[in-house]
Motif scaffolding. Structure first.
Motif, PDB file in Angstrom:
ATOM      1  N   LEU A 271      -0.834   7.422  27.165  1.00 32.62           N
ATOM      2  CA  LEU A 271      -0.723   5.964  27.261  1.00 32.62           C
ATOM      3  C   LEU A 271      -1.453   5.285  26.109  1.00 32.62           C
ATOM      4  O   LEU A 271      -1.006   4.250  25.600  1.00 32.62           O
ATOM      5  CB  LEU A 271      -1.288   5.497  28.606  1.00 32.62           C
ATOM      6  N   LYS A 272      -2.556   5.860  25.671  1.00 32.16           N
ATOM      7  CA  LYS A 272      -3.305   5.279  24.558  1.00 32.16           C
ATOM      8  C   LYS A 272      -2.536   5.354  23.243  1.00 32.16           C
ATOM      9  O   LYS A 272      -2.753   4.533  22.349  1.00 32.16           O
ATOM     10  CB  LYS A 272      -4.647   6.004  24.389  1.00 32.16           C
ATOM     11  N   THR A 273      -1.661   6.360  23.116  1.00 29.49           N
ATOM     12  CA  THR A 273      -0.956   6.548  21.845  1.00 29.49           C
ATOM     13  C   THR A 273       0.405   5.862  21.811  1.00 29.49           C
ATOM     14  O   THR A 273       1.135   6.001  20.826  1.00 29.49           O
ATOM     15  CB  THR A 273      -0.778   8.047  21.528  1.00 29.49           C
ATOM     16  N   ILE A 274       0.764   5.134  22.872  1.00 22.78           N
ATOM     17  CA  ILE A 274       2.007   4.352  22.823  1.00 22.78           C
ATOM     18  C   ILE A 274       1.836   3.233  21.797  1.00 22.78           C
ATOM     19  O   ILE A 274       0.860   2.484  21.823  1.00 22.78           O
ATOM     20  CB  ILE A 274       2.362   3.774  24.200  1.00 22.78           C
ATOM     21  N   ARG A 275       2.780   3.133  20.902  1.00 14.98           N
ATOM     22  CA  ARG A 275       2.701   2.140  19.829  1.00 14.98           C
ATOM     23  C   ARG A 275       2.703   0.721  20.417  1.00 14.98           C
ATOM     24  O   ARG A 275       3.605   0.362  21.178  1.00 14.98           O
ATOM     25  CB  ARG A 275       3.888   2.309  18.890  1.00 14.98           C
ATOM     26  N   PRO A 276       1.712  -0.091  20.089  1.00 18.28           N
ATOM     27  CA  PRO A 276       1.681  -1.457  20.623  1.00 18.28           C
ATOM     28  C   PRO A 276       2.919  -2.251  20.206  1.00 18.28           C
ATOM     29  O   PRO A 276       3.415  -2.109  19.083  1.00 18.28           O
ATOM     30  CB  PRO A 276       0.420  -2.060  20.008  1.00 18.28           C
ATOM     31  N   ARG A 447      -1.636  -2.647  29.109  1.00 19.31           N
ATOM     32  CA  ARG A 447      -1.670  -2.978  27.677  1.00 19.31           C
ATOM     33  C   ARG A 447      -0.288  -2.813  27.038  1.00 19.31           C
ATOM     34  O   ARG A 447       0.069  -3.546  26.119  1.00 19.31           O
ATOM     35  CB  ARG A 447      -2.684  -2.094  26.955  1.00 19.31           C
ATOM     36  N   VAL A 448       0.481  -1.847  27.529  1.00 23.46           N
ATOM     37  CA  VAL A 448       1.821  -1.623  26.963  1.00 23.46           C
ATOM     38  C   VAL A 448       2.752  -2.784  27.283  1.00 23.46           C
ATOM     39  O   VAL A 448       3.491  -3.264  26.415  1.00 23.46           O
ATOM     40  CB  VAL A 448       2.417  -0.297  27.502  1.00 23.46           C
ATOM     41  N   VAL A 449       2.744  -3.250  28.531  1.00 19.95           N
ATOM     42  CA  VAL A 449       3.738  -4.255  28.957  1.00 19.95           C
ATOM     43  C   VAL A 449       3.254  -5.686  28.809  1.00 19.95           C
ATOM     44  O   VAL A 449       4.067  -6.627  28.874  1.00 19.95           O
ATOM     45  CB  VAL A 449       4.186  -4.010  30.418  1.00 19.95           C
TER      46      VAL A 449
END
Length: 501
Positions: A271-276, A447-449
């Protein structure tokens, strides 16, 4: 299976839908399986005053309605001895003092207590604060655990605020954030499929996988949940929680062990490495829609705006799709597509993994159609299965190919099928966090959505619509990078072709 220590399971909101439809039936099934701890007590809390006998009568009605053919009188006689009832009327602070006396001083109640919050999310802090203020969350005589249902917050800021309020009385190991979707057998089988088999692990990376699709579709509408859904929408309701968890399981690195913290560490890393997604890029990465009237199973159904409790100018999404990239060594450049929707063509949940085409097409001169890729598909519901699509030669004189499906059914005839809540309740009683969410998992999912939610909140003038009974709104193809990429609607070879738009 381990023998569990006796505990008191207290259900707040015992008369609500979650308790009546899921929790009490799940506990009865565990009683049938003879896995509940001896001397365990099920203490139900509700706003109304009821005698124990009245509540036991309601519980019996719940079980008979849920299992009209599976009701076993002998099992229920044992099951009913566990049940007690405690009234917690609104504004009655003394009810928590009475509860403390009951749990601390009555020897019939085991000192290890699990508090299950089967109530509205807005009531979590209120109840936990009341329990904490009378000292019921202190682990002096026994363990004290709290199970919290989703949604955990409304956005990143509210999730952080809620967490701060919980930490006033609880530490992280005491909190069990339940996601029943992750408790499904097939979801857990993703881990087994990946880490108990050597066959595919060398291929499980950007060199061989073209993209991954994770879909949850429903043909039901909002029903009586319009008040909740108007404040939630499809992105919060399904993608931020359930589908992000599936993405993490598919994409995570092999953990050191299957211990809870090792599993959760690896999911958080994904989840931390999902591109913002910046707010300016939202339209390139996300799409929303709202169902209009249509036909389901041959019967006309109303559109979302015609549902009871929905504002006439609502732009709440009932369909959401998004594309994310995981910027790490294994997945760099591989798109992950997530989508969910209500009033769609089918009730289905599946993970679809498409592989790249061979680097050289040796059969291009003999084939009369474009090459078809390999797929691996994990059906979650209603088809609990694993399928793999490969190309074979058609019998005959010419060198022609066709797609065949290698189908695997997990469940053998006679094997018991259990609801996700049954296993999760046992895990909570045992203190096993493996299938529960740690706060940093929740935080990074928000943070992703969050950027998408902010843009959609500002765009209240227009929302795409789709007919009930279809596969969603037109235009979602724009999320794909190439023309040969498409939403996969079916686990079967026939029906897995390009979508209609």
């Amino acid at each position: 299976m381990k023998t569990l220590a006796p505990c008191t399971l207290m259900i707040f909101g015992a008369n609500g839908n979650l308790s009546r439809l899921k929790l009490i039936p799940a506990l009865f099934r565990l009683e049938q399986a003879n896995v509940l701890p001896e001397k365990m007590v099920i203490l139900s809390a509700g706003l109304e005053e009821r005698s124990r006998d009245e509540w036991v009568g309601e519980v019996e009605g719940i079980i008979k309605a849920k299992y009209p053919k599976g009701y076993d009188k002998a099992t229920f006689e044992k099951f009913k001895t566990r049940h007690q009832y405690h009234a917690t009327p609104i504004g009655d602070a003394e009810s928590y003092n009475r509860l403390k006396v009951l749990l601390d001083e009555d020897a019939n109640y085991p000192t290890d207590v699990v508090f299950y919050m089967a109530v509205r999310p807005s009531e979590f802090p209120v109840i936990i604060d009341a329990l904490g203020n009378v000292g019921l969350l202190k682990q002096t005589a026994g363990t004290r655990r709290v199970v919290i249902e989703k949604p955990f917050g409304y956005d990143l800021l509210s999730a952080q605020s809620l967490q701060k309020s919980l930490y006033k009385h609880l530490n992280e190991p005491q909190i069990f954030r339940i996601d029943h979707y992750v408790g499904k057998g097939t979801v857990q089988n993703v881990m087994v499929f990946r880490f108990a088999n050597m066959l595919l692990e060398p291929l499980w990376n950007r060199h061989y996988i073209d993209h991954v699709q994770i879909t949850h579709s429903e043909n039901l509408g909002v029903g009586g949940r319009a008040d909740y859904y108007e404040g939630s929408g499809a992105l919060r309701d399904m993608i931020q929680s359930h589908l992000m968890q599936l993405l993490a399981l598919v994409a995570m690195e092999p953990p050191v062990s299957l211990a809870a913290e090792h599993l959760r560490d690896e999911k958080v890393k994904v989840l931390k490495t999902i591109r913002p997604i910046s707010q300016s890029a939202v339209h390139a990465h996300a799409f929303r829609g709202q169902y209009a009237s249509g036909t389901i199973d041959g019967k006309p159904v109303p559109g979302y705006l015609e549902e009871t409790g929905v504002a006439s100018d609502s732009t709440t999404e009932t369909y959401a799709a998004m594309k994310v990239f995981i910027d790490n060594w294994r997945w760099s450049g591989v798109p992950f597509y997530l989508r969910t929707g209500k009033r769609m063509a089918e009730n289905a949940s599946a993970i679809m993994i498409r592989f790249k085409n061979p680097p050289q097409d040796l059969l291009r001169a003999t084939r009369h159609e474009p090459p078809r890729p390999n797929w691996i598909m994990l059906g979650i519901q209603p088809d609990d299965c694993l399928k793999m699509e490969i190309q074979v030669k058609i019998p005959g004189l010419e060198l022609q190919t066709r797609t065949i499906s290698l189908d695997a059914t997990y469940r053998k005839e006679g094997e018991d099928e259990y609801d996700a809540y049954e296993g999760l309740l046992l895990d909570a009683m045992e203190g096993d966090h493996s299938l529960f969410l740690r706060f940093d998992e929740v935080e990074w999912s928000w943070r992703v959505v969050d950027p998408i939610l902010k843009v959609w909140a500002m765009e209240r003038d227009f929302i795409n619509t789709y007919s009930a009974g279809s596969w969603g709104p037109r235009g979602t193809y724009r999320l794909f990078d190439r023309e040969d990429q498409f939403w996969r609607h079916s686990l079967n070879v026939k029906g897995g072709d390009l979508e209609a738009y």
